[in-house]
Design a protein around this motif. Structure first.
Motif, PDB file in Angstrom:
ATOM      1  N   ASN A 116       0.809  -1.227   0.000  1.00  0.00           N
ATOM      2  CA  ASN A 116       0.000   0.000   0.000  1.00  0.00           C
ATOM      3  C   ASN A 116       0.838   1.271   0.000  1.00  0.00           C
ATOM      4  O   ASN A 116       0.370   2.338   0.394  1.00  0.00           O
ATOM      5  CB  ASN A 116      -0.990   0.023   1.177  1.00  0.00           C
ATOM      6  CG  ASN A 116      -2.123  -0.959   0.966  1.00  0.00           C
ATOM      7  OD1 ASN A 116      -2.497  -1.230  -0.178  1.00  0.00           O
ATOM      8  ND2 ASN A 116      -2.652  -1.504   2.043  1.00  0.00           N
ATOM      9  N   GLY A 173     -15.177   1.709  -3.002  1.00  0.00           N
ATOM     10  CA  GLY A 173     -14.324   1.250  -4.094  1.00  0.00           C
ATOM     11  C   GLY A 173     -13.798   2.395  -4.931  1.00  0.00           C
ATOM     12  O   GLY A 173     -13.947   3.563  -4.581  1.00  0.00           O
ATOM     13  N   HIS A 222     -10.623   4.119  -7.724  1.00  0.00           N
ATOM     14  CA  HIS A 222      -9.182   4.371  -7.669  1.00  0.00           C
ATOM     15  C   HIS A 222      -8.866   5.582  -6.822  1.00  0.00           C
ATOM     16  O   HIS A 222      -7.720   6.011  -6.765  1.00  0.00           O
ATOM     17  CB  HIS A 222      -8.596   4.536  -9.070  1.00  0.00           C
ATOM     18  CG  HIS A 222      -9.583   5.054 -10.050  1.00  0.00           C
ATOM     19  ND1 HIS A 222     -10.141   6.293  -9.936  1.00  0.00           N
ATOM     20  CD2 HIS A 222     -10.174   4.454 -11.102  1.00  0.00           C
ATOM     21  CE1 HIS A 222     -11.002   6.453 -10.911  1.00  0.00           C
ATOM     22  NE2 HIS A 222     -11.064   5.360 -11.609  1.00  0.00           N
ATOM     23  N   PRO A 227     -10.514   4.702  -1.676  1.00  0.00           N
ATOM     24  CA  PRO A 227      -9.777   3.721  -0.854  1.00  0.00           C
ATOM     25  C   PRO A 227      -8.261   3.807  -1.019  1.00  0.00           C
ATOM     26  O   PRO A 227      -7.533   3.134  -0.300  1.00  0.00           O
ATOM     27  CB  PRO A 227     -10.299   2.369  -1.363  1.00  0.00           C
ATOM     28  CG  PRO A 227     -10.934   2.624  -2.668  1.00  0.00           C
ATOM     29  CD  PRO A 227     -11.197   4.093  -2.824  1.00  0.00           C
ATOM     30  N   VAL A 228      -7.802   4.626  -1.972  1.00  0.00           N
ATOM     31  CA  VAL A 228      -6.369   4.698  -2.271  1.00  0.00           C
ATOM     32  C   VAL A 228      -5.703   5.905  -1.601  1.00  0.00           C
ATOM     33  O   VAL A 228      -4.631   5.796  -1.004  1.00  0.00           O
ATOM     34  CB  VAL A 228      -6.167   4.766  -3.818  1.00  0.00           C
ATOM     35  CG1 VAL A 228      -4.719   5.043  -4.179  1.00  0.00           C
ATOM     36  CG2 VAL A 228      -6.645   3.470  -4.474  1.00  0.00           C
ATOM     37  N   ASP A 257     -13.091  -1.476   4.673  1.00  0.00           N
ATOM     38  CA  ASP A 257     -12.736  -2.764   4.065  1.00  0.00           C
ATOM     39  C   ASP A 257     -13.539  -3.909   4.685  1.00  0.00           C
ATOM     40  O   ASP A 257     -13.848  -4.895   4.021  1.00  0.00           O
ATOM     41  CB  ASP A 257     -11.236  -3.049   4.229  1.00  0.00           C
ATOM     42  CG  ASP A 257     -10.405  -2.329   3.175  1.00  0.00           C
ATOM     43  OD1 ASP A 257     -10.997  -1.804   2.209  1.00  0.00           O
ATOM     44  OD2 ASP A 257      -9.171  -2.278   3.324  1.00  0.00           O
ATOM     45  N   TYR A 276     -17.896  -0.497  -8.874  1.00  0.00           N
ATOM     46  CA  TYR A 276     -17.883   0.129  -7.538  1.00  0.00           C
ATOM     47  C   TYR A 276     -18.876   1.268  -7.448  1.00  0.00           C
ATOM     48  O   TYR A 276     -19.239   1.678  -6.353  1.00  0.00           O
ATOM     49  CB  TYR A 276     -16.471   0.596  -7.161  1.00  0.00           C
ATOM     50  CG  TYR A 276     -16.048   1.913  -7.776  1.00  0.00           C
ATOM     51  CD1 TYR A 276     -16.367   3.130  -7.167  1.00  0.00           C
ATOM     52  CD2 TYR A 276     -15.332   1.946  -8.969  1.00  0.00           C
ATOM     53  CE1 TYR A 276     -15.987   4.330  -7.730  1.00  0.00           C
ATOM     54  CE2 TYR A 276     -14.949   3.140  -9.528  1.00  0.00           C
ATOM     55  CZ  TYR A 276     -15.279   4.324  -8.910  1.00  0.00           C
ATOM     56  OH  TYR A 276     -14.907   5.512  -9.485  1.00  0.00           O
ATOM     57  N   ARG A 291     -12.311  -0.963 -10.307  1.00  0.00           N
ATOM     58  CA  ARG A 291     -11.105  -0.938  -9.475  1.00  0.00           C
ATOM     59  C   ARG A 291     -11.475  -0.868  -7.984  1.00  0.00           C
ATOM     60  O   ARG A 291     -12.265  -0.036  -7.561  1.00  0.00           O
ATOM     61  CB  ARG A 291     -10.207   0.238  -9.848  1.00  0.00           C
ATOM     62  CG  ARG A 291      -8.803  -0.044  -9.362  1.00  0.00           C
ATOM     63  CD  ARG A 291      -7.740   0.896  -9.828  1.00  0.00           C
ATOM     64  NE  ARG A 291      -7.693   1.196 -11.244  1.00  0.00           N
ATOM     65  CZ  ARG A 291      -6.985   2.232 -11.704  1.00  0.00           C
ATOM     66  NH1 ARG A 291      -6.321   2.997 -10.893  1.00  0.00           N
ATOM     67  NH2 ARG A 291      -6.957   2.481 -12.994  1.00  0.00           N
ATOM     68  N   CYS A 292     -10.907  -1.774  -7.199  1.00  0.00           N
ATOM     69  CA  CYS A 292     -11.133  -1.872  -5.737  1.00  0.00           C
ATOM     70  C   CYS A 292     -12.617  -2.029  -5.411  1.00  0.00           C
ATOM     71  O   CYS A 292     -13.073  -1.590  -4.341  1.00  0.00           O
ATOM     72  CB  CYS A 292     -10.597  -0.656  -4.987  1.00  0.00           C
ATOM     73  SG  CYS A 292      -8.863  -0.354  -5.192  1.00  0.00           S
ATOM     74  N   SER A 336     -14.445  -8.092  -3.483  1.00  0.00           N
ATOM     75  CA  SER A 336     -14.120  -8.660  -2.155  1.00  0.00           C
ATOM     76  C   SER A 336     -15.232  -9.610  -1.717  1.00  0.00           C
ATOM     77  O   SER A 336     -14.961 -10.678  -1.153  1.00  0.00           O
ATOM     78  CB  SER A 336     -14.000  -7.554  -1.105  1.00  0.00           C
ATOM     79  OG  SER A 336     -13.062  -6.609  -1.508  1.00  0.00           O
TER      80      SER A 336
END
Ligand code: NAD
Length: 454
Positions: free
Chosen positions: A112, A278, A280, A283-284, A308, A341, A349-350, A355
């Protein structure tokens, strides 16, 4: 034109006369709209991309980025009149441009930590074509201090020094699906130079394209922090709502009702709880701070952890209900409705849906998925692609994306194809009464159990 050595009025006039050449590095979902908008405002734009297919598509006047209203028209019009072209020659583009805009993605590595390798690689190319009077802009989202401490030293490897050329951070404040509208002025543009003259120069450039105007900030680091903090604000506040919604379940109260009433007081802005965060950005960006500073960032880390966890929590809601119905998650057939997302945007992405799929599979469920935007691509994530009229013996549905289409599904028909009529709404968009009238047990993420109150 020596943009950095010109007065703001001269820069603005030069756009109208077609006297400014702009190179845009990274013709992606955000870079192509920026390139097209600058061309439409009179600049001669060369887009630079390492992907040769992207380059040849743009040069034939074709937009390849889907779901951006107005972009195809802008690309076609400006390629036809010769104001927009594309190339893979990054150094050549720098040599013939006055303004270079960096808009390649920034990622996280497996720990990360911010991965700035694309930005660094582009800046090295730019430094090889840099000339006195040039102006470099970073638009990619960056950890604070990157423009001043990473990009500037790379550009100075050219033998030119700050003052010979200018440099500013002007973050992209756009969302997929509305890029043109956002770039043209949904919000003011933030500009922060590594020196005062750079801030003035950036202000003149973005005044040409942003009708909402430009906000000058003290320096490039402040501009970087503004963009990253916007995302962190969302992440932390969503985590707060998610955690309070879980508390509401224990208290046996309706989280949405409670939040809505709390929000009638002007200091409360509780967000919608859901099955996760979610994309880019949100969560980034917290990691752009937590992994780069020494100060205490425990609130940011905890928020990431809470958000998460929501995918796991969503699966637990489905599992509890299946157990109540006498079934086990292991061996059950679970359908994921929506994998993107965000609703109505083809981006994964994410995505929390991914998940959820992974958790279900690790617990032995057979996972199926339907997303009207993705079709067969959902299989990349390990779920079996299943049209709604083809599903059989489904034990539970988990809705993970708020696509408009999901609000008008034929639940009577879907119910006929289910073994257990359980729906977990991870986005809070379904009409619970309607579903109940079709015999469904409806559960909401975050303790919103309307049924238990009735
Ligand atoms: N997509 C969004 O909604 C959004 C919103 C706000 C900000 N941003 C920021 O904008 C930046 C760009 O994101 P995006 O979504 O446009 O990315 P993207 O993945 O859609 O596109 C990136 C493009 O850069 C190209 N590229 C990669 N390496 C290159 C190199 N060395 N030289 C030239 N081109 C190269 C790729 O081929 C691709 O076409 C990121 O920093 C992101 O954080 C994105």
């Amino acid at each position: 034109m020596k943009v950095y050595h010109s007065k703001p009025g001269e820069i603005i006039d030069a756009f109208g006369k077609g006297d400014i050449c702009v190179a845009v590095y990274g013709l992606g979902k955000m870079g192509l709209p920026i390139a097209a908008v600058f061309a439409d405002k009179g600049a001669n734009v060369v887009g630079v991309d390492i992907d040769k297919n992207v380059v040849s598509k743009i040069n034939s006047g074709k937009n390849y980025v889907q779901g951006e209203p107005g972009l195809s028209k802008l690309v076609k019009r400006n390629v036809e009149v010769g104001r927009l072209s594309a190339t893979a020659d990054a150094i050549g583009a720098a040599k013939k441009s006055d303004v270079m805009i960096v808009i390649v993605p920034t990622f996280l590595d497996e720990h990360n930590k911010p991965d700035l390798s694309l930005v660094i690689s582009v800046c090295k190319d730019i430094s090889k074509g840099l000339k006195p009077g040039d102006f470099v802009i970073s638009e990619s989202t960056l950890p604070p201090k990157t423009t001043a401490d990473v990009i500037l030293p790379i550009l100075e490897q050219s033998d030119l020094k700050l003052g010979d050329f200018g440099l500013a951070h002007c973050p992209e404040r756009t969302s997929s699906g509305r890029a043109i509208k956002d770039i043209l002025g949904a919000y003011p543009k933030i500009v922060g130079g590594v020196d005062k003259k750079s801030t003035e120069t950036a202000k003149a450039i973005y005044t040409v394209i942003n009708k909402r105007g430009v906000i000058e900030v003290s320096d490039a680091t402040t501009a970087e922090a503004v963009k990253v903090f916007e995302g962190i604000y969302r992440d932390v506040n969503i985590a707060l709502s998610n955690q309070l919604a879980i508390v509401c379940k224990e208290l046996g109260i309706n989280a949405i009702e409670t939040f809505n009433i709390a929000n009638t007081q002007p200091y409360s802005h509780l967000h919608m709880p859901g099955c996760g965060v979610g994309g880019h950005c949100i969560p980034v960006y917290p990691y752009f701070i937590t992994k780069t500073v020494e100060s205490d960032t425990s609130l940011l880390n905890l928020s990431r952890k809470v958000n998460d966890y929501m995918a796991q929590y969503t699966v637990e809601i489905a599992e509890d209900e299946l157990n109540r119905a006498g079934c086990k998650l292991k061996g059950s057939n679970v359908l994921i409705l929506g994998v993107t997302y965000r609703g109505d945007v083809k981006e994964t992405r994410c995505s929390p849906a991914v998940s959820i799929i992974n958790i279900l599979k690790s617990k032995g469920s057979n996972v199926f998925s339907w997303d009207p935007l993705l079709k067969k691509e959902v299989e990349e994530f390990g779920a079996i692609y299943s049209r709604l009229n083809e599903i059989e013996d489904i034990d539970a549905i988990i809705l993970a994306s708020d696509h408009k289409e999901f609000k008008n599904l034929n639940w009577d028909e879907i119910g006929k194809r289910m073994r257990n009529k359980i729906v977990v709404d991870g986005r809070g968009i379904l009409d619970a009464d309607l579903l109940r009238s079709s015999g469904f047990k409806v559960l909401y993420v975050g303790g919103f159990f309307k049924e238990t109150q009735n």
